[in-house]
Design an enzyme around this catalytic site. Structure first.
Site, mmCIF file in Angstrom:
data_model
loop_
_atom_site.group_PDB
_atom_site.id
_atom_site.type_symbol
_atom_site.label_atom_id
_atom_site.label_comp_id
_atom_site.label_asym_id
_atom_site.label_seq_id
_atom_site.Cartn_x
_atom_site.Cartn_y
_atom_site.Cartn_z
ATOM 1 N N LYS A 138 -3.938 -3.070 -10.518
ATOM 2 C CA LYS A 138 -2.506 -3.359 -10.532
ATOM 3 C C LYS A 138 -2.240 -4.645 -11.306
ATOM 4 O O LYS A 138 -3.006 -5.606 -11.214
ATOM 5 C CB LYS A 138 -1.998 -3.475 -9.092
ATOM 6 C CG LYS A 138 -0.512 -3.721 -8.952
ATOM 7 C CD LYS A 138 -0.128 -3.783 -7.476
ATOM 8 C CE LYS A 138 1.353 -4.087 -7.279
ATOM 9 N NZ LYS A 138 1.725 -4.145 -5.838
ATOM 10 N N SER A 171 5.454 -1.361 -4.768
ATOM 11 C CA SER A 171 5.306 -1.859 -6.126
ATOM 12 C C SER A 171 4.017 -1.419 -6.819
ATOM 13 O O SER A 171 3.841 -1.661 -8.016
ATOM 14 C CB SER A 171 5.364 -3.385 -6.117
ATOM 15 O OG SER A 171 4.304 -3.938 -5.352
ATOM 16 N N SER A 173 4.158 -1.810 -0.181
ATOM 17 C CA SER A 173 3.889 -1.539 -1.592
ATOM 18 C C SER A 173 2.597 -0.796 -1.872
ATOM 19 O O SER A 173 2.368 -0.382 -3.012
ATOM 20 C CB SER A 173 3.907 -2.845 -2.396
ATOM 21 O OG SER A 173 5.227 -3.320 -2.518
#
Length: 459
Positions: A81, A155, A179
């Protein structure tokens, strides 16, 4: 198993194939790159891929394998990520990069690299990881492999989309308010928000203790194998990968419809998915009882103070806060109004909530709750919306997530079928601090009885 099938098999199966010598790390990596070329023009999961460095890493991993070395992810391609530093690359966090390329890896990335995992690239996030959808003014929309008109969540949306689309078998995520769990649920994969402090996040506390790093995988075993690499080596209970295969024993499970905002409306198909999961758990021999944590409304203010002030403190460290998206700047402005004394009082109050939950977990081992309360939003649903409008709208979907960030507890996102539109649905399993072994064992048992990873999105 041919290379295409191996991509869909997940990180743990890929690691086994590499150990067995039925595939080489360079060949597996090239299959991943071919898959990116084939599908990412539609998904937009990756901000950047590390073509040259990944090929070099795959060659080194193959040498280690041939020398007899073994680690849980040796030679396995993984995605990272775009909130973790990778040496030589900028860390964009969804927007225009604010700093020069990183001179050293984040601790979690360093552990992956040391274990011989092959870093494929940085995956997309919303601006500063604020939202449960992955769309930015800088990079556009990341799309759900199950339905390209819908978001994969956020996210950690880019990571979840990459795993669900069969590009990589595991990826890193982070979870400051859902997230990891939201995109795992939206994409029909397994995700684990880990206990605060289990995985080293560096010297800075993220959002005043709300955030932790967690793995995403096609199967429970994939996330467990990644956790064996990411977590501190001295964790008790043995290997997390072994827990994914272990019988959890008979557990006392609390089915809870409670949130700090009361009992919110849950879309009928998703409510039924929770009930069906409860019945499946009963059929597996567990005691499932409807019971709600005795916390009242306090976790909501706890979360909002830490979230808003965390965003403000994050923005204050940036050299160019004017580059942030307008609603990100507005959230930061809200957070700047929170005095230090209020933040300190809020942090201190966590101990009282934790004490209540300790008493609750004396009677129960795990909590079963819904995930997101409705269907994954469509792409563009929040485009052009201001901070308050966006925050109010997404709050309707997330009420079952933030409490466990406030307390720093682990929570697993478990697939629970698909709705009438073909979109995945998910539930969450929550335990007390450092109960990852228990959650992995229980989720693994559910997966063996009701497999989900064989389903593939219609890309």
């Amino acid at each position: 198993m041919d290379l295409d099938e191996l991509l869909w098999a997940g990180a743990d199966a890929q690691a086994q194939a590499l150990r067995d010598g039925t595939v080489t790390a360079p060949d597996l990596l090239e299959a991943v790159f071919d898959r990116i070329d084939a599908v990412d023009v539609r998904l937009n999961a990756f901000r950047i891929r590390y073509t040259d460095s990944a090929r070099a890493a795959a060659a080194r991993a193959q040498g280690r394998l041939e020398a007899g070395e073994r680690t849980p992810l040796l030679g396995v391609p993984v995605a990272v990520k775009d909130d973790l530093d990778v040496t030589g690359d900028v860390t964009g966090m969804g927007g225009r990069p604010q700093f020069e390329p990183a001179e050293q890896d984040a601790p979690a990335v360093a552990r992956l690299r040391a274990a011989g995992a092959v870093l494929v690239g940085h995956t997309h996030t919303p601006d500063r990881c604020l939202w449960p959808f992955t769309e930015t003014l800088t990079h556009g929309a990341t799309r759900n492999p199950w339905h390209l008109d819908h978001t994969p969540g956020g996210s950690s949306g880019g990571s979840a989309a990459a795993v669900a689309a069969g590009i990589v078998g595991a990826a890193t995520g982070s979870d400051g308010g859902g997230s990891v769990r939201i995109p795992a649920g939206f994409c029909g994969i397994f995700g684990l928000r880990t206990t605060r402090g289990l995985i080293d996040m560096g010297t800075e506390e993220h959002w005043h203790g709300l955030a932790s790093i967690g793995p995403l995988g096609r199967r429970v075993a994939d996330a467990a194998a990644m956790l064996d690499v990411l977590a501190e080596e001295d964790h008790p209970g043995g290997l997390y990968r072994d827990s994914a295969d272990a019988d959890p024993g008979r557990l006392r499970i609390a089915l809870s419809w409670w949130t700090p905002l009361g009992k919110p409306p849950v879309e009928a198909q998703r409510k039924q998915a929770v009930r069906e999961t409860a019945e499946r758990l009963r059929a597996l021999g567990h005691e499932v009882t409807e019971a709600d944590p005795p916390l009242g409304p306090r976790p909501t203010s706890q979360f909002m103070v830490r979230y808003l002030r965390g965003v403000a403190d994050d923005a204050a460290m940036l050299p160019h806060p004017e580059w942030l998206e307008p609603r990100t700047r507005r959230i930061a402005a809200m957070g700047r109004r929170i005095p230090d004394r209020v933040l300190a009082r809020t942090r201190a109050a966590e101990a009282g909530l934790d004490e209540k939950m300790r008493r609750f977990f004396a009677d129960f081992d795990v909590i079963l709750q819904p995930g997101w309360t409705g269907r994954a939003p469509r792409i563009g649903r929040f485009h052009g919306s201001g901070a308050s409008t966006t925050l109010s709208a997404v709050s309707l979907g997330i009420p079952y997530f933030p409490t466990w960030n406030v307390l720093g507890y682990p929570a697993a996102a478990v697939p629970a079928g698909r709705d009438s539109g073909g979109l995945p649905m998910g539930v969450q399993l929550v335990g007390p601090s450092f109960s990852e072994h228990r959650l992995l064992s229980l989720a693994g048992q559910v997966e063996r009885a009701h497999p989900w990873a064989g389903d593939r999105p219609p890309l």
